[in-house]
Design an enzyme around this catalytic site. Structure first.
Site, PDB file in Angstrom:
ATOM      1  N   HIS A 287       3.451  -2.177   3.883  1.00  0.00           N
ATOM      2  CA  HIS A 287       3.401  -0.747   3.586  1.00  0.00           C
ATOM      3  C   HIS A 287       4.777  -0.287   3.116  1.00  0.00           C
ATOM      4  CE1 HIS A 287      -0.323  -1.076   5.903  1.00  0.00           C
ATOM      5  NE2 HIS A 287      -0.702   0.010   5.252  1.00  0.00           N
TER       6      HIS A 287
ATOM      7  N   ASP B   5       0.851  -1.188   0.000  1.00  0.00           N
ATOM      8  CA  ASP B   5       0.000   0.000   0.000  1.00  0.00           C
ATOM      9  C   ASP B   5       0.886   1.238   0.000  1.00  0.00           C
ATOM     10  OD1 ASP B   5      -2.183  -1.601   0.031  1.00  0.00           O
ATOM     11  OD2 ASP B   5      -2.974  -0.919   1.959  1.00  0.00           O
TER      12      ASP B   5
END
Length: 529
Positions: A498, A350
């Site tokens: 992430h 992400d």
């Protein structure tokens, strides 16, 4: 008497012969024809009696065929004149030059490599030639050579608009492309139109769908089941009437073979669709009926709004996923793990903002020949455009994480669509590529948000493993990240990491190498069927 060979007759002759017989029967019962009716074929002296020769009968049928063809031709000429007075048709051969991508996709068939820019330029030339033969005037192309790599999608859109302005007419825009996907079984034609003020564009798309679907099946799902998809790509939203045609999937051998061997038929189908649209426009103009938007869209949105939007949060652990949730995932094209006994891993990241580690993560992936999926926000695309360009160039999936990272269950249907399509629009305007996967911001979802995402043709991607790696102020070190990831993998796992995490970057190379030693294979989301 000469024997009639019915097998030599064309379908036109058969149909019109039947019409002739019907007319003769009616005449026998004293039914009169109105000789003043415009465009009606009148059969008087040519009526066939029992004593007429077969040659006379065949000649009569041919006269009817010829007259009918003249009527059809006159109607087509009237329609093309109508369109010529109001529109300039601009044909856009897709790809050939953007800031980042030159040739578009390539594909191989029987050992020969083909490029999208080359094939679409051939199609543009063929469509232009056929339109001119059908009586359309002032035809333009957005580029005059397949290798004109100086023309980005922005330049081509601007050029098309200028053609219309210079001619003092509206633009009817036809952009030609092919599709591509890792799964070779996926195929069919898709036609894209703008989202608002799109009634005319939708009608054009519907006529094209009708004329093209007998050659290539339509590809569609959800609200786009017909193969007609609403997207506000720049090349569409700035035109009065326009379509972007993904003729077929070059990754599908059957589609590619048809695109290569049936160019004439496909180009003819495109011209036939434009012809039908021109006739429709002429009729609507006469009746003064021309709504701006497709009335079906409001009804579709209202139906989606009836679905409950109770918010849920996605768990970090697979064991927390209930049977009911699993059922909803299957119903609405959601995924969180591949059901398999094979040692397969699906790596996803992400990207909400850039912390300097994504380029380094890309370096590691490239060195290890691993493809991943990066879910970006609108803010990330604007601030890290070059990094996203590298993701595209190196063959990674770029997924949709919404424009503003809002909680989807809290939004209305149209707001959800804007959050998803707004990012896709900006991404397409840069790279001439679509997005196929959506990850809900913060993992927050509802049954309605899943339905909206599915209706837009997306698959919703969750995960079956993630950990607390997003807080850059609370990183725990390389070893912590390594253990977290390697100790929680299992066959078919979709891993969420992430890209802002320093720990993830530092551990990634060892994670990939050691998991491969353990027999794991890193795969793309496109390979999950």
């Amino acid at each position: 008497m000469k024997k009639i060979d019915f097998l030599d007759w064309s379908l036109d002759a058969w149909f019109l012969a039947l019409c002739l017989m019907l007319c003769l029967t009616c005449m026998a019962f004293s039914c009169s024809l109105n000789a003043q009716e415009k465009d009606t074929v009148i059969l008087r002296d040519s009526a066939v009696t029992e004593g007429d020769s077969v040659d006379t009968f065949n000649a009569t049928v041919q006269n009817v065929v010829n007259e009918t063809r003249r009527i059809v031709k006159r109607r087509a000429q009237a329609a093309s004149r109508f369109l010529n007075e109001r529109y300039i048709i601009v044909i856009d051969p897709g790809h050939g030059g953007t800031k980042y991508i030159d040739k578009g996709n390539s594909a191989k068939l029987d050992g020969i490599e083909y490029h999208e820019k080359d094939m679409m330029f051939e199609y543009a030339q063929l469509v232009e030639k056929k339109l001119a033969a059908a009586g359309y005037e002032g035809l333009r192309k957005t580029k005059e050579a397949a290798d004109d790599s100086s023309l980005s999608i922005y330049t081509r859109a601007g050029r098309a608009a200028k053609f219309g302005k210079d001619a003092g007419k509206k633009v009817l825009f036809v952009s030609l492309h092919w599709n591509n996907f890792e799964d070779p079984s996926v195929g069919g034609t898709e036609i894209y139109i703008k989202e608002s003020q799109n009634y005319k564009s939708r009608k054009l798309a519907e006529f094209l769908r009708g004329s093209m679907s007998h050659i290539l099946q339509m590809h569609g799902a959800g609200q786009n089941i017909t193969g007609i998809v609403e997207r506000d790509y720049r090349v569409l939203r700035e035109m009065d009437t326009g379509v972007l045609i993904e003729i077929g999937y070059a990754s599908n051998p059957g589609d590619l073979r048809k695109m290569l061997s049936q160019k004439d038929e496909i180009a003819t189908a495109i011209v036939n669709g434009i012809d039908a649209f021109a006739e429709y426009m002429q009729e609507q103009e006469a009746q003064k009926q021309m709504p701006n938007d497709d009335p079906k869209k409001a009804a579709e949105d209202a139906k989606l709004a009836e679905i409950p939007s109770i918010p849920f949060g996605w768990s970090w652990r697979k064991k927390d996923i209930s049977a009911d949730v699993d059922h909803l995932m299957k119903r609405y094209d959601g995924m969180y793990e591949k059901v398999t006994t094979e040692k397969e891993i699906y790596l996803t990241f992400d990207c909400g903002w850039e912390n300097g580690y994504t380029p380094k993560i890309l370096d590691v992936l490239k060195a290890n020949e691993v493809k991943a999926a990066f879910f970006i926000t609108g803010g990330y695309l604007k601030s890290a455009e070059d990094v996203v360009a590298r993701m595209v160039q190196e063959g990674h999936i770029v997924g949709n994480h919404s424009v503003n990272h809002l909680s989807m269950p809290q939004l209305k249907v149209r707001e959800m669509k804007r959050e998803i399509l707004g990012l896709e629009q900006d991404f397409y305007d840069l790279f001439e590529m679509k997005m196929n996967y959506f990850r809900p911001p913060s993992g927050e979802w509802s049954r309605r948000s899943l339905a909206v995402t599915q209706a837009l043709g997306y698959k919703t991607v969750f995960w079956s493993f993630a950990y607390d790696d997003w807080d850059v102020q609370a990183q725990h070190g390389r070893d912590y990240a390594y253990k977290k990831i390697t100790q929680n993998v299992r066959p078919g796992v979709i891993i969420l990491l992430h890209a802002v995490s320093k720990d993830n970057f530092e551990a990634l190379d060892a994670v990939i190498k050691d998991l491969r030693k353990d027999g794991y294979v890193f795969k793309s989301l496109d390979e999950i069927k």
